[in-house]
Design a protein around this motif. Structure first.
Motif, PDB file in Angstrom:
ATOM      1  N   LEU A 208      27.636 -17.415   9.305  1.00  0.00           N
ATOM      2  CA  LEU A 208      26.833 -17.060   8.005  1.00  0.00           C
ATOM      3  C   LEU A 208      25.542 -16.684   8.320  1.00  0.00           C
ATOM      4  N   ALA A 209      24.610 -17.506   8.918  1.00  0.00           N
ATOM      5  CA  ALA A 209      23.212 -17.050   9.283  1.00  0.00           C
ATOM      6  C   ALA A 209      22.911 -15.913   9.931  1.00  0.00           C
ATOM      7  N   ALA A 210      24.034 -15.556  10.905  1.00  0.00           N
ATOM      8  CA  ALA A 210      23.714 -14.346  11.604  1.00  0.00           C
ATOM      9  C   ALA A 210      24.059 -13.000  10.624  1.00  0.00           C
ATOM     10  N   ARG A 211      25.106 -13.129   9.861  1.00  0.00           N
ATOM     11  CA  ARG A 211      25.520 -12.035   8.959  1.00  0.00           C
ATOM     12  C   ARG A 211      24.830 -11.840   7.767  1.00  0.00           C
ATOM     13  N   TYR A 212      24.386 -13.076   7.177  1.00  0.00           N
ATOM     14  CA  TYR A 212      23.526 -12.917   5.971  1.00  0.00           C
ATOM     15  C   TYR A 212      22.122 -13.567   6.183  1.00  0.00           C
ATOM     16  N   HIS A 213      21.439 -12.817   6.816  1.00  0.00           N
ATOM     17  CA  HIS A 213      20.238 -13.152   7.273  1.00  0.00           C
ATOM     18  C   HIS A 213      19.016 -13.202   6.230  1.00  0.00           C
ATOM     19  N   ASP A 214      19.258 -12.414   5.009  1.00  0.00           N
ATOM     20  CA  ASP A 214      18.226 -12.543   4.154  1.00  0.00           C
ATOM     21  C   ASP A 214      18.816 -13.454   3.090  1.00  0.00           C
ATOM     22  N   CYS A 215      19.942 -14.277   3.280  1.00  0.00           N
ATOM     23  CA  CYS A 215      20.462 -15.366   2.295  1.00  0.00           C
ATOM     24  C   CYS A 215      19.856 -16.719   2.890  1.00  0.00           C
ATOM     25  N   TRP A 216      19.725 -17.840   2.241  1.00  0.00           N
ATOM     26  CA  TRP A 216      19.572 -19.253   2.834  1.00  0.00           C
ATOM     27  C   TRP A 216      20.885 -20.047   3.134  1.00  0.00           C
ATOM     28  N   THR A 217      20.936 -20.043   4.502  1.00  0.00           N
ATOM     29  CA  THR A 217      22.321 -20.875   5.034  1.00  0.00           C
ATOM     30  C   THR A 217      21.994 -22.232   4.906  1.00  0.00           C
ATOM     31  N   TYR A 218      22.859 -23.223   4.351  1.00  0.00           N
ATOM     32  CA  TYR A 218      22.407 -24.497   4.060  1.00  0.00           C
ATOM     33  C   TYR A 218      23.983 -25.480   4.505  1.00  0.00           C
ATOM     34  N   SER A 219      23.567 -26.558   4.796  1.00  0.00           N
ATOM     35  CA  SER A 219      24.464 -27.624   5.277  1.00  0.00           C
ATOM     36  C   SER A 219      24.092 -28.824   4.731  1.00  0.00           C
ATOM     37  N   VAL A 220      24.492 -29.608   3.991  1.00  0.00           N
ATOM     38  CA  VAL A 220      24.065 -30.948   3.523  1.00  0.00           C
ATOM     39  C   VAL A 220      25.307 -31.764   3.201  1.00  0.00           C
ATOM     40  N   ASP A 221      25.581 -32.502   4.030  1.00  0.00           N
ATOM     41  CA  ASP A 221      26.617 -33.757   3.938  1.00  0.00           C
ATOM     42  C   ASP A 221      28.047 -33.026   3.320  1.00  0.00           C
ATOM     43  N   GLY A 222      28.340 -31.908   4.081  1.00  0.00           N
ATOM     44  CA  GLY A 222      29.595 -31.445   3.769  1.00  0.00           C
ATOM     45  C   GLY A 222      29.694 -30.285   2.888  1.00  0.00           C
ATOM     46  N   LEU A 223      28.555 -29.841   2.457  1.00  0.00           N
ATOM     47  CA  LEU A 223      28.353 -28.759   1.347  1.00  0.00           C
ATOM     48  C   LEU A 223      27.591 -27.634   2.366  1.00  0.00           C
ATOM     49  N   ILE A 224      28.527 -26.578   2.274  1.00  0.00           N
ATOM     50  CA  ILE A 224      28.108 -25.460   3.357  1.00  0.00           C
ATOM     51  C   ILE A 224      28.182 -24.123   2.627  1.00  0.00           C
ATOM     52  N   GLY A 225      27.419 -23.329   2.961  1.00  0.00           N
ATOM     53  CA  GLY A 225      27.249 -21.984   2.547  1.00  0.00           C
ATOM     54  C   GLY A 225      25.920 -21.268   2.937  1.00  0.00           C
ATOM     55  N   SER A 226      25.953 -20.032   2.229  1.00  0.00           N
ATOM     56  CA  SER A 226      24.613 -19.188   2.580  1.00  0.00           C
ATOM     57  C   SER A 226      24.306 -18.506   1.178  1.00  0.00           C
ATOM     58  N   THR A 227      23.380 -19.073   0.454  1.00  0.00           N
ATOM     59  CA  THR A 227      23.098 -18.668  -0.960  1.00  0.00           C
ATOM     60  C   THR A 227      22.183 -17.445  -0.834  1.00  0.00           C
ATOM     61  N   PRO A 228      22.488 -16.509  -1.556  1.00  0.00           N
ATOM     62  CA  PRO A 228      21.236 -15.557  -2.067  1.00  0.00           C
ATOM     63  C   PRO A 228      20.158 -15.754  -2.818  1.00  0.00           C
TER      64      PRO A 228
END
Length: 434
Positions: A208-228
């Motif tokens: 996610l971080a490599a493909r969506y580099h303009d987004c904020w890639t997050y992981s907190v206690d099982g919640l994961i994603g890449s938000t714009p």
């Protein structure tokens, strides 16, 4: 309350091409990454949870008490250094999902001023030194998580809200908007990924971080994603936000012969009255809620088109100088409470839309579309909106969420298709197909 102790040491400039991603090797890591910079953290020194309408205030009070009781050695003093907590908050005040702040044991960070390492402990006798911090980090990096074996037997199924139920909810929402009382409503649905072998969270996040580099890639206690979408960022008494509303799927274009992607997005997205109205509701919602905390505010006079690998969005960036009350500006946690939920993820007006979401969606969003990010002891922090993400419910079951802004011109079929476009980042990172 157990008192925490921490030490932060500089690591110099990061020479790696992938930056902070080099440390994202464990599935149990917390992270906040954009363009190779940010934070990766391991372990847990302290945790706080809360539910209900007072969840933000309770978390902010706990964090303030924790900071005041802590012994902090932080010669750097820049945002993200020193004592840090990662957090995620339930979207709804009625949700049973526990909102949380987690203070990790080891944090590696990088930014414009260089890289750093923070060691945090609840042991009053522990040695606080650069050598101890490095040893703690080395211990966490000894075990690297395995990658997921994509055997072709992973599957995707309907979640709490089926496709037909979602289309019915959109149709009902359009009817309620047409009847008056609200101008926009955001409706979401979920799908469930069943995996043949345990999810490799670190692998998913790196992709996610490599493909969506303009987004904020997050992981907190099982919640994961890449938000714009940045809900609120506070740094040196300045607040910033990125507001998105208006979406165009890049996988289903109808370009005029010879038309470039950029020209197509500008014509169809920026030229759409429906999309412009949806965006206007979102930006007005944020600025109205933020205004009482600011002395000056600026934003784009017209939204710009944000290009992501899966979609185009209409976007606006907002910055504001914060007012000082009692000699200090409001913290990032205080502002996250003040501006959540915006019209971009709830609707307008928000109270009316929130009640209708509970009526029509027929699911608990949990942390989806709630604030996710981090805060430091000085009140700096970054809180994105938990979009384009998922919740890891078991090692082999992951629940994905996506939602769309509904206005009077919306159609159920188009909104359903948009949810699939928004599922795509997580589906691709998990190696799933419809």
């Amino acid at each position: 309350m157990t008192s925490l102790r921490s030490i932060t040491v500089g690591l110099g400039d990061s020479s790696s091409a992938t930056g902070i991603l080099d440390y994202l090797v464990r599935d149990d890591a917390h992270c906040w990454i954009r363009r190779g910079e940010g934070l990766v953290a391991f372990g847990e020194a302290a945790r706080f949870t809360a539910t209900g309408p007072g969840r933000f205030r309770a978390a902010a009070a706990w964090w303030q008490e924790t900071v005041q009781a802590a012994q902090v050695d932080n010669p750097l003093g820049t945002p993200g250094t020193g004592l840090v907590a990662f957090g995620s908050f339930a979207f709804s005040k009625t949700s049973a999902h526990e909102s949380r702040l987690i203070v990790p044991r080891v944090v590696v960070g990088s930014g414009a001023s260089g890289a750093w390492l923070t060691f945090i402990t609840d042991d009053g006798a522990a040695e606080l030194s650069a050598d101890r911090a490095q040893a703690e980090l080395a211990g966490w990096l000894e075990e690297v998580s395995a990658e997921h074996s994509r055997e072709g037997t992973d599957s995707l199924r309907a979640g709490q809200v089926s496709e037909e139920a979602y289309k019915a909810a959109v149709a009902a929402g359009v009817e309620r908007i047409a009847a008056g009382g609200l101008s926009k409503l955001v409706l979401a649905r979920d799908v469930v990924a069943d995996l043949a072998s345990p999810i490799a969270t670190a692998q998913v996040l790196r992709e996610l971080a490599a493909r969506y580099h303009d987004c904020w890639t997050y992981s907190v206690d099982g919640l994961i994603g890449s938000t714009p979408e940045m809900l609120i960022k506070v740094e040196d008494n300045v607040a910033r936000a990125r507001v998105l509303a208006g979406t165009l799927d890049r996988a289903n274009t109808h370009k005029i012969e010879g038309e470039s992607d950029a020209a197509y997005a500008e014509r169809v997205l920026a030229g759409s009255e429906k999309q412009q109205r949806e965006h206007e509701f979102a930006i007005d919602s944020l600025t109205r809620k933020l205004e009482p905390y600011t002395s000056a505010m600026t934003s784009h006079s017209e939204p710009f088109v944000l290009e992501l690998p899966n979609v185009w969005h209409l976007a606006s960036d907002v910055s504001a100088e914060l007012t000082l009350e009692g000699g200090r500006p409001p913290s990032s946690l205080e502002l996250a409470e003040a501006v959540h939920p915006t019209a971009a993820v709830c609707g307008s007006p928000t109270e009316t839309a929130g009640a209708l979401i509970r009526e029509l969606e027929q699911m608990d969003r949990g942390p989806y579309a709630g604030p996710v990010g981090w805060t430091d002891a000085a009140g700096n922090g970054e809180w994105g909106i938990a979009l384009r993400g998922a919740v890891v419910e078991t090692p082999t079951r992951v629940r994905l969420y996506a939602g769309c802004g509904i206005v009077e011109a919306s159609t159920p079929e188009a909104e359903l298709a948009e949810t699939w476009a928004k599922f795509r980042p997580m589906m691709e990172a998990l190696g799933l197909r419809r």
